[in-house]
Structures are given as structure tokens and as C-alpha cells.
Design a protein around this motif. Structure first.
Motif, PDB file in Angstrom:
ATOM      1  N   SER A 117      48.980  35.592  78.481  1.00  0.00           N
ATOM      2  CA  SER A 117      48.768  34.925  77.196  1.00  0.00           C
ATOM      3  C   SER A 117      47.403  35.241  76.594  1.00  0.00           C
ATOM      4  CB  SER A 117      48.878  33.411  77.378  1.00  0.00           C
ATOM      5  OG  SER A 117      47.762  32.927  78.120  1.00  0.00           O
ATOM      6  N   GLY A 118      46.595  36.033  77.308  1.00  0.00           N
ATOM      7  CA  GLY A 118      45.226  36.265  76.871  1.00  0.00           C
ATOM      8  C   GLY A 118      44.253  35.295  77.523  1.00  0.00           C
ATOM      9  N   TRP A 119      44.799  34.351  78.311  1.00  0.00           N
ATOM     10  CA  TRP A 119      43.986  33.357  79.008  1.00  0.00           C
ATOM     11  C   TRP A 119      44.324  33.380  80.483  1.00  0.00           C
ATOM     12  CZ3 TRP A 119      40.143  31.228  76.389  1.00  0.00           C
ATOM     13  CH2 TRP A 119      40.227  31.227  74.988  1.00  0.00           C
ATOM     14  N   TRP A 120      43.365  32.962  81.274  1.00  0.00           N
ATOM     15  CA  TRP A 120      43.564  32.890  82.728  1.00  0.00           C
ATOM     16  C   TRP A 120      43.009  31.563  83.208  1.00  0.00           C
ATOM     17  CZ3 TRP A 120      46.298  34.949  86.396  1.00  0.00           C
ATOM     18  CH2 TRP A 120      45.945  34.766  87.718  1.00  0.00           C
ATOM     19  N   LEU A 121      43.788  30.849  84.019  1.00  0.00           N
ATOM     20  CA  LEU A 121      43.318  29.597  84.589  1.00  0.00           C
ATOM     21  C   LEU A 121      42.564  29.922  85.872  1.00  0.00           C
ATOM     22  CD1 LEU A 121      43.122  26.544  84.495  1.00  0.00           C
ATOM     23  CD2 LEU A 121      45.314  26.438  85.699  1.00  0.00           C
ATOM     24  N   ARG A 174      49.270  14.248  99.459  1.00  0.00           N
ATOM     25  CA  ARG A 174      50.323  14.538  98.483  1.00  0.00           C
ATOM     26  C   ARG A 174      49.792  14.614  97.054  1.00  0.00           C
ATOM     27  NH1 ARG A 174      55.515  11.283 101.017  1.00  0.00           N
ATOM     28  NH2 ARG A 174      55.873  12.794 102.700  1.00  0.00           N
ATOM     29  N   CYS A 175      48.838  13.764  96.715  1.00  0.00           N
ATOM     30  CA  CYS A 175      48.244  13.846  95.374  1.00  0.00           C
ATOM     31  C   CYS A 175      47.492  15.165  95.217  1.00  0.00           C
ATOM     32  CB  CYS A 175      47.321  12.656  95.112  1.00  0.00           C
ATOM     33  SG  CYS A 175      48.206  11.126  94.790  1.00  0.00           S
ATOM     34  N   ASN A 176      46.737  15.549  96.240  1.00  0.00           N
ATOM     35  CA  ASN A 176      46.042  16.832  96.199  1.00  0.00           C
ATOM     36  C   ASN A 176      47.039  17.979  96.087  1.00  0.00           C
ATOM     37  OD1 ASN A 176      43.490  18.480  96.638  1.00  0.00           O
ATOM     38  ND2 ASN A 176      44.818  19.256  98.258  1.00  0.00           N
ATOM     39  N   PHE A 177      48.127  17.889  96.831  1.00  0.00           N
ATOM     40  CA  PHE A 177      49.161  18.923  96.774  1.00  0.00           C
ATOM     41  C   PHE A 177      49.712  19.023  95.357  1.00  0.00           C
ATOM     42  CE2 PHE A 177      53.269  20.836  96.974  1.00  0.00           C
ATOM     43  CZ  PHE A 177      53.236  21.736  98.024  1.00  0.00           C
ATOM     44  N   LEU A 178      50.035  17.872  94.728  1.00  0.00           N
ATOM     45  CA  LEU A 178      50.573  17.890  93.370  1.00  0.00           C
ATOM     46  C   LEU A 178      49.594  18.526  92.386  1.00  0.00           C
ATOM     47  CD1 LEU A 178      52.363  14.446  92.935  1.00  0.00           C
ATOM     48  CD2 LEU A 178      53.407  16.699  93.220  1.00  0.00           C
ATOM     49  N   ILE A 179      48.323  18.200  92.526  1.00  0.00           N
ATOM     50  CA  ILE A 179      47.317  18.793  91.637  1.00  0.00           C
ATOM     51  C   ILE A 179      47.296  20.310  91.810  1.00  0.00           C
ATOM     52  CG2 ILE A 179      44.835  18.992  91.168  1.00  0.00           C
ATOM     53  CD1 ILE A 179      44.641  15.964  91.873  1.00  0.00           C
ATOM     54  N   MET A 180      47.198  20.766  93.045  1.00  0.00           N
ATOM     55  CA  MET A 180      47.130  22.210  93.291  1.00  0.00           C
ATOM     56  C   MET A 180      48.424  22.902  92.876  1.00  0.00           C
ATOM     57  SD  MET A 180      44.103  22.763  94.223  1.00  0.00           S
ATOM     58  CE  MET A 180      44.301  24.494  94.623  1.00  0.00           C
ATOM     59  N   ASN A 181      49.562  22.300  93.144  1.00  0.00           N
ATOM     60  CA  ASN A 181      50.840  22.860  92.740  1.00  0.00           C
ATOM     61  C   ASN A 181      50.890  23.019  91.219  1.00  0.00           C
ATOM     62  OD1 ASN A 181      53.714  22.082  91.618  1.00  0.00           O
ATOM     63  ND2 ASN A 181      54.053  23.129  93.573  1.00  0.00           N
ATOM     64  N   ALA A 182      50.471  21.986  90.497  1.00  0.00           N
ATOM     65  CA  ALA A 182      50.479  22.050  89.033  1.00  0.00           C
ATOM     66  C   ALA A 182      49.502  23.112  88.536  1.00  0.00           C
ATOM     67  CB  ALA A 182      50.139  20.682  88.450  1.00  0.00           C
ATOM     68  N   LEU A 183      48.342  23.208  89.161  1.00  0.00           N
ATOM     69  CA  LEU A 183      47.366  24.211  88.737  1.00  0.00           C
ATOM     70  C   LEU A 183      47.919  25.623  88.909  1.00  0.00           C
ATOM     71  CD1 LEU A 183      44.069  22.672  90.177  1.00  0.00           C
ATOM     72  CD2 LEU A 183      44.723  22.851  87.761  1.00  0.00           C
ATOM     73  N   TYR A 184      48.562  25.887  90.036  1.00  0.00           N
ATOM     74  CA  TYR A 184      49.138  27.219  90.240  1.00  0.00           C
ATOM     75  C   TYR A 184      50.296  27.482  89.279  1.00  0.00           C
ATOM     76  CZ  TYR A 184      46.239  28.312  94.261  1.00  0.00           C
ATOM     77  OH  TYR A 184      45.163  28.609  95.072  1.00  0.00           O
ATOM     78  N   GLN A 185      51.087  26.448  88.972  1.00  0.00           N
ATOM     79  CA  GLN A 185      52.159  26.634  87.991  1.00  0.00           C
ATOM     80  C   GLN A 185      51.584  26.941  86.608  1.00  0.00           C
ATOM     81  OE1 GLN A 185      55.600  24.003  87.830  1.00  0.00           O
ATOM     82  NE2 GLN A 185      55.027  23.172  89.842  1.00  0.00           N
ATOM     83  N   LEU A 186      50.544  26.204  86.214  1.00  0.00           N
ATOM     84  CA  LEU A 186      49.918  26.451  84.915  1.00  0.00           C
ATOM     85  C   LEU A 186      49.266  27.830  84.876  1.00  0.00           C
ATOM     86  CD1 LEU A 186      48.348  22.945  84.239  1.00  0.00           C
ATOM     87  CD2 LEU A 186      50.260  24.012  83.001  1.00  0.00           C
ATOM     88  N   GLN A 187      48.673  28.241  85.971  1.00  0.00           N
ATOM     89  CA  GLN A 187      48.070  29.572  86.037  1.00  0.00           C
ATOM     90  C   GLN A 187      49.138  30.636  85.749  1.00  0.00           C
ATOM     91  OE1 GLN A 187      46.809  31.365  89.878  1.00  0.00           O
ATOM     92  NE2 GLN A 187      44.753  31.347  88.968  1.00  0.00           N
ATOM     93  N   GLU A 188      50.295  30.447  86.345  1.00  0.00           N
ATOM     94  CA  GLU A 188      51.396  31.396  86.127  1.00  0.00           C
ATOM     95  C   GLU A 188      51.881  31.355  84.677  1.00  0.00           C
ATOM     96  OE1 GLU A 188      53.787  34.456  86.806  1.00  0.00           O
ATOM     97  OE2 GLU A 188      52.332  33.690  88.243  1.00  0.00           O
ATOM     98  N   GLU A 189      51.972  30.159  84.094  1.00  0.00           N
ATOM     99  CA  GLU A 189      52.424  30.038  82.710  1.00  0.00           C
ATOM    100  C   GLU A 189      51.466  30.724  81.741  1.00  0.00           C
ATOM    101  OE1 GLU A 189      53.479  26.108  81.360  1.00  0.00           O
ATOM    102  OE2 GLU A 189      54.563  25.705  83.235  1.00  0.00           O
ATOM    103  N   TRP A 190      50.166  30.668  82.010  1.00  0.00           N
ATOM    104  CA  TRP A 190      49.188  31.277  81.117  1.00  0.00           C
ATOM    105  C   TRP A 190      49.058  32.791  81.327  1.00  0.00           C
ATOM    106  CZ3 TRP A 190      46.308  26.261  81.905  1.00  0.00           C
ATOM    107  CH2 TRP A 190      46.304  25.497  80.732  1.00  0.00           C
TER     108      TRP A 190
END
Length: 193
Positions: free
Chosen positions: A68-72, A49-65
Motif C-alpha cells: 500500500s506504500g506503507w509498512w507497519l 492471551r491479550c498479548n497474543f491478540l495484540i501481536m496477532n492483530a499487528l501481524y494481520q495489519l502488517q500484511e494488510e498494509w
């Protein structure tokens, strides 16, 4: 969509272009900062679940950026903010991305499913190679298909020392030979072997 408690801590760590993290480094850093929530009593479920939360947040941040001129960049060995033009962007409909953005998966994955996922991962990581793949790798190392493990290790050490870039060897040759060793031995090479 459920709120991910790791969005802010990951944004804090990843908001600096040029710094690349490994997934295990992010996990360790978040753990040391007590940013990982307690999600289960079972250690395997907690880790999942911790790994899932990390990956979920990373994909959400990737989408937010996006836009914007940046890519995660999300590679388990290189996670970090890159200029949009410099980064290699994977397809946005990737199955892994879809998996980690599905909150039903987070809640429905039980201990038996986690055990199955881990077993599948370790089998692929251990490199369950076909006989043909192993023969090709051994040939690339200049060895016969019936070579014993000791001779294989000795040959790897000899080639690694000869072709290592720190010893004046060619990096591309060294990488090619290392990959052949991994296919032949089913593991990662070390010069100690």
C-alpha cells in the motif's frame, strides 16, 4: 481464520503515520479503553492471551498494509506505520510472526506452558552471560574480571556522566559503554547506581 476483536481498535491507534508506540503502551491504552476482552480467570493466561491478540492483530495489519506504500513496523519499542521505503522490513516467514498467527497456539497454551515461556524470557532478559562475555564487557569498561559490584557501579556512573550526550559526550561511545555495563552487570544501567 478466527476474527480478532483487536483489529479495529489497533487500526484506530496505528492508522496515523509517524506515531510510534511501545508494546506496553498499546496494551495499557487498550486496557484503559476497555478494549481487551476477558479471556481467562487466571491472570497469567489472561495476560498471555491479550498479548497474543495484540501481536496477532499487528501481524494481520502488517500484511494488510503490504503493497500500500506503507509498512507497519513491529518492534516492541517502536510499533507504527512508516512509509514503505523508509522502514526496515523483517522476513515475512519469521518464526515469531508464524507463532502469533497460529490460532491453535492461542487456545492450546496452558498455564504451565506460559510459566515455562516466562521463565525462558526472564532468563534471556536477565542476560545469562558467559564468563567470557562478562570479562570482555568489564575490559571495555576498564575493569578487571574480579571487580566487585560496588566498583562496577561506581565506574559505570563515572563513565556515564563523562560520555552522556546531554553533557557534551559522544552518543555512540555512551551507547557502547551502556551495552558493556548491561553485559557486565546483567541489568539496565541507571545513573542512580
Amino acid at each position: 481464520m478466527q476474527e480478532n476483536p483487536l483489529l479495529a481498535p489497533l487500526l484506530e491507534r496505528l492508522g496515523h503515520p509517524g506515531r510510534l508506540w511501545k508494546l506496553n503502551e498499546l496494551y495499557a491504552d487498550l486496557s484503559a479503553a476497555n478494549a481487551l476482552p476477558r479471556l481467562a480467570d487466571d491472570p497469567a493466561i489472561q495476560l498471555y492471551r491479550c498479548n497474543f491478540l495484540i501481536m496477532n492483530a499487528l501481524y494481520q495489519l502488517q500484511e494488510e498494509w503490504r503493497g500500500s506504500g506503507w509498512w507497519l513496523q513491529l518492534d516492541s519499542m517502536a510499533i507504527g506505520l512508516q512509509p514503505a521505503g523508509a522502514a526496515l522490513r523483517p522476513a515475512t516467514d519469521a518464526p515469531l510472526r508464524d507463532y502469533y498467527l497460529d490460532w491453535d497456539t492461542f487456545w492450546s497454551t496452558d498455564a504451565s506452558e506460559i510459566a515455562r515461556l516466562l521463565e525462558t524470557f526472564w532468563l534471556s532478559y536477565a542476560g545469562q552471560r558467559s564468563d567470557e562475555e562478562r570479562r570482555e564487557a568489564l575490559a571495555e569498561l576498564g575493569l578487571a574480571a574480579d571487580v566487585d559490584e560496588r566498583t562496577l557501579r561506581r565506574r559505570w556512573r563515572e563513565l556515564a556522566l563523562r560520555h552522556h550526550p546531554d553533557r557534551g559526550g559522544d552518543a555512540a561511545t555512551f551507547i557502547r559503554l551502556r551495552l558493556a555495563w548491561e553485559r557486565a552487570a546483567g541489568g539496565r544501567p541507571t545513573l542512580k547506581e
